[in-house]
Design an enzyme around this catalytic site. Structure first.
Site, short mmCIF file in Angstrom:
data_model
loop_
_atom_site.label_atom_id
_atom_site.label_comp_id
_atom_site.label_asym_id
_atom_site.label_seq_id
_atom_site.Cartn_x
_atom_site.Cartn_y
_atom_site.Cartn_z
N VAL A 1 14.30 -30.63 -20.34
CA VAL A 1 14.35 -29.21 -20.65
C VAL A 1 13.47 -28.40 -19.68
O VAL A 1 13.80 -27.27 -19.32
CB VAL A 1 13.95 -28.97 -22.13
N PHE B 1 15.57 -27.51 -16.92
CA PHE B 1 16.47 -26.40 -17.26
C PHE B 1 15.76 -25.07 -17.02
O PHE B 1 16.28 -24.17 -16.36
CB PHE B 1 16.92 -26.55 -18.72
N TYR B 2 14.53 -24.94 -17.54
CA TYR B 2 13.81 -23.67 -17.39
C TYR B 2 13.40 -23.41 -15.93
O TYR B 2 13.37 -22.26 -15.49
CB TYR B 2 12.59 -23.63 -18.31
N ARG B 3 13.09 -24.48 -15.21
CA ARG B 3 12.70 -24.31 -13.79
C ARG B 3 13.83 -23.65 -13.01
O ARG B 3 13.60 -22.83 -12.13
CB ARG B 3 12.35 -25.68 -13.20
N PHE C 1 15.62 -21.41 -13.89
CA PHE C 1 15.65 -19.97 -14.15
C PHE C 1 14.33 -19.29 -13.78
O PHE C 1 14.05 -18.19 -14.23
CB PHE C 1 16.00 -19.71 -15.61
#
Ligand SMILES: CC(C)(COP(=O)(O)OP(=O)(O)OC[C@H]1O[C@@H](n2cnc3c(N)ncnc32)[C@H](O)[C@@H]1OP(=O)(O)O)[C@@H](O)C(=O)NCCC(=O)NCCS
Length: 171
Positions: free
Chosen positions: A136, A139-141, A143
């Site tokens: 996860v 995933f944030y990286r 964005f």
């Protein structure tokens, strides 16, 4: 490809029981706490609803928060208050039936745009989240979220000024 209605606030009548993102802790939070928190006003949950079935495809939750100044990299600590105000992206999950279709991307776009718009009235340094695991974090990286090196809970943050630079909240 799912056809989704525009983002809207969670409603008491929404079917939270059948929501399944594959992570029991997040399913349980949605079932037990999302509506109560909405009523109390301590967090705001926004949902994307499938236009055909009415099912909740995904949800994202925002509230306000703060972090210790020492969580930031040394070079960024100067000239900042302690604690530093932030927006907290507390929960983001997509039902298994709708994963891999860009639903999380849409929810994140909504949450980050909202954060930028609200930051023009209520000061905030950035949007913070606590990723559940390494996958996860990846995933944030994607964005623009970055590590907070001094935080024992290993939160990730994206700065409001970087979001604005990238066009969030424009027009
Ligand atoms: C992680 C999760 C939110 C992704 O939702 P999704 O709707 O399937 O994601 P999207 O289809 O919008 O994908 C957006 C982008 O992120 C990427 N991505 C999706 N899941 C990812 C993951 N686990 N790790 C890294 N990247 C990921 C996609 O490849 C896509 O990139 P692309 O557009 O360049 O191809 C979803 O799988 C989920 O709800 N999982 C269970 C709950 C959870 O872990 N929530 C995270 C909060 S801590």
């Amino acid at each position: 490809m799912a056809r989704l209605k525009p983002p809207r606030p969670l409603d008491e009548s929404d079917d939270r029981e059948s929501f399944d993102c594959g992570r029991e802790s997040m399913n349980q939070w949605f079932r037990r706490h999302a509506w109560r928190n909405q009523q109390l006003g301590v967090s705001r949950t926004t949902v994307l609803e499938d236009s055909e079935s009415g099912a909740i495809a995904g949800y994202v939750t925002l509230s306000t928060g703060q972090i210790e100044r020492e969580f930031l990299p040394k070079a960024s600590q100067r000239n900042k208050p302690d604690p530093i105000p932030i927006f907290l992206l507390g929960q983001l999950a997509v039902d298994r039936r709708f994963q891999g279709m860009g639903v999380a991307r849409s929810l994140l776009f909504y949450a980050l745009t909202t954060s930028v718009l609200v930051s023009r009235q209520i000061g905030s340094f950035g949007v913070l989240t606590h990723p559940l695991d390494e996958e996860v974090r990846g995933f944030y990286r994607r964005f623009g979220f970055e590590e907070l090196p001094g935080d024992p809970r290993r939160a990730m943050i994206v700065r409001i000024k970087d979001l604005e630079r990238n066009g969030f909240g424009a027009g």
